[in-house]
Design a protein around this motif. Structure first.
Motif, PDB file in Angstrom:
ATOM      1  N   MET A 222      32.722  -7.382   0.907  1.00  0.00           N
ATOM      2  CA  MET A 222      32.245  -6.135   1.754  1.00  0.00           C
ATOM      3  C   MET A 222      32.806  -4.949   0.205  1.00  0.00           C
ATOM      4  SD  MET A 222      31.624  -4.383   4.665  1.00  0.00           S
ATOM      5  CE  MET A 222      31.009  -5.776   4.907  1.00  0.00           C
TER       6      MET A 222
ATOM      7  N   PHE B 189      33.333 -10.657   4.630  1.00  0.00           N
ATOM      8  CA  PHE B 189      34.070  -9.274   4.542  1.00  0.00           C
ATOM      9  C   PHE B 189      35.141  -9.825   3.738  1.00  0.00           C
ATOM     10  CE2 PHE B 189      38.487  -7.531   5.962  1.00  0.00           C
ATOM     11  CZ  PHE B 189      37.923  -6.794   6.531  1.00  0.00           C
TER      12      PHE B 189
ATOM     13  N   SER C 142      30.668  -7.875   9.659  1.00  0.00           N
ATOM     14  CA  SER C 142      32.376  -6.977  10.167  1.00  0.00           C
ATOM     15  C   SER C 142      31.627  -5.543  10.430  1.00  0.00           C
ATOM     16  CB  SER C 142      33.469  -7.132   9.007  1.00  0.00           C
ATOM     17  OG  SER C 142      32.992  -7.041   7.477  1.00  0.00           O
ATOM     18  N   ASN C 143      31.547  -5.241   9.150  1.00  0.00           N
ATOM     19  CA  ASN C 143      31.094  -3.762   9.563  1.00  0.00           C
ATOM     20  C   ASN C 143      29.728  -2.962  10.874  1.00  0.00           C
ATOM     21  OD1 ASN C 143      28.412  -4.939   8.138  1.00  0.00           O
ATOM     22  ND2 ASN C 143      28.292  -3.089   6.031  1.00  0.00           N
TER      23      ASN C 143
ATOM     24  N   GLU D 292      33.053  -0.604  -0.231  1.00  0.00           N
ATOM     25  CA  GLU D 292      34.049   0.655   0.272  1.00  0.00           C
ATOM     26  C   GLU D 292      32.919   1.213   1.521  1.00  0.00           C
ATOM     27  OE1 GLU D 292      36.683   4.375   0.502  1.00  0.00           O
ATOM     28  OE2 GLU D 292      35.937   3.955  -1.355  1.00  0.00           O
TER      29      GLU D 292
ATOM     30  N   TRP E 150      30.520  -0.514   4.017  1.00  0.00           N
ATOM     31  CA  TRP E 150      31.450  -0.472   5.060  1.00  0.00           C
ATOM     32  C   TRP E 150      31.016   1.305   5.390  1.00  0.00           C
ATOM     33  CZ3 TRP E 150      34.274  -2.694   8.363  1.00  0.00           C
ATOM     34  CH2 TRP E 150      34.868  -2.361   9.290  1.00  0.00           C
TER      35      TRP E 150
END
Length: 292
Positions: A102, A99, A159-160, A104, A107
């Motif tokens: 990561m 996370f 996480s995404n 943008e 994501w």
């Protein structure tokens, strides 16, 4: 005769992996299949496989992340087979990263393909089915979404993906609650199988056995549940998330209100330490996040 005779089903991301096995299995049970994949060669290859086996299929190569693309995919099914009765929202990607590292773009792309992809085609289809109901036609339609164990309990480095898949599980609950009046059911899968997206993190665990034993992680093991969910046999089941791997199938037991502590008045912040510790002690511990 198959359990999906005379039904037309769209399967997104079905040029390979789980989607391909769903498309082949649906066709084997009598469904007309719209094979959606942005890789035209892959989509046309699966269509050729289905037709060679005596089934019916057409390719739909538009992008699921736009309303125009979704409309074109649905039109391909209606033009070829007269109507569409269900969609298996299977297409997805991963951009794994811890996370804190990561980007943008990593994501946004994962959220777009999974969540917007699920929205565009289902929303367009629902409008199509709702119009039929308003015209007096009986609708028996299916939305099958794809969540994941990562979405149900989290996964380190994803996480995404976990956020998107958790959102899809919640979306399924809302769709089921809102759309039943139109004859539409909505359910979701959390499959565990060997695919292009799992080869990296789980390649060694999920590799195909060489001794002739049961191939536990074969994507074909997930397909029977998909076929059943697309069929008229599943008409009474909606708003459920199914976990499936190997020969196992279960209904996920999601978030529920736990034990309640009621102060009958506003809490003093300092008093909440003992209260929260007591609540956590009383309720079952959540499943561990994948990778911990």
């Amino acid at each position: 005769m198959g359990i999906c005779d005379n039904r037309t089903i769209i399967v997104t991301g079905s040029g390979s992996g789980l989607g391909r096995t769903y498309a082949l299995a649906l066709a084997a049970e009598g469904a007309n299949v719209v094979v959606n994949d942005i890789n035209a060669d892959a989509a046309n290859g699966v269509v050729a496989e289905i037709k060679a086996a005596g089934g019916a299929a057409v390719a739909g190569i538009d992008d699921i992340t736009s309303m125009a693309g979704a409309a074109n995919i649905i039109k391909a099914g209606v033009d070829a087979f007269g109507d569409v009765h269900g969609v298996v929202n299977n297409a997805g990607i991963v951009r794994d990263r811890m996370f804190a590292s990561m980007s943008e773009d990593e994501w946004d792309l994962v959220i777009k393909v999974h969540m917007k992809g699920h929205f565009c085609i289902a929303n367009t289809l629902v409008k199509h089915w709702r119009a039929q109901v308003k015209d007096g036609k009986k609708v028996d339609a299916r939305i099958i979404n794809t969540s994941s164990g990562a979405g149900l309990q989290g996964s380190i480095g994803q996480s995404n993906y976990a956020a998107a898949k958790g959102g899809i599980a919640s979306l399924t609950l809302v769709q089921a609650a809102e759309l039943g009046r139109y004859g539409i059911t909505a359910n979701a899968l959390a499959p565990a199988a060997r695919t292009g997206m799992t080869e990296g993190p789980f390649g060694e665990i999920m590799k195909k056995p060489t001794d002739g034993s049961f191939d536990y992680y074969a994507p074909e093991n997930v397909a029977p549940l998909v076929v059943w969910l697309c069929s008229p046999l599943s008409a009474k089941v909606s708003g459920r998330v199914f976990e499936v791997e190997g020969g196992k199938v279960s209904v996920a037991n999601g978030w529920k209100t736990g034990t309640i502590a009621d102060n009958k008045a506003r809490w003093n912040p300092a008093d909440l330490t003992a209260v929260i510790e007591g609540l956590i002690a009383k309720d079952p511990a959540p499943q561990k996040v994948y990778g911990t």
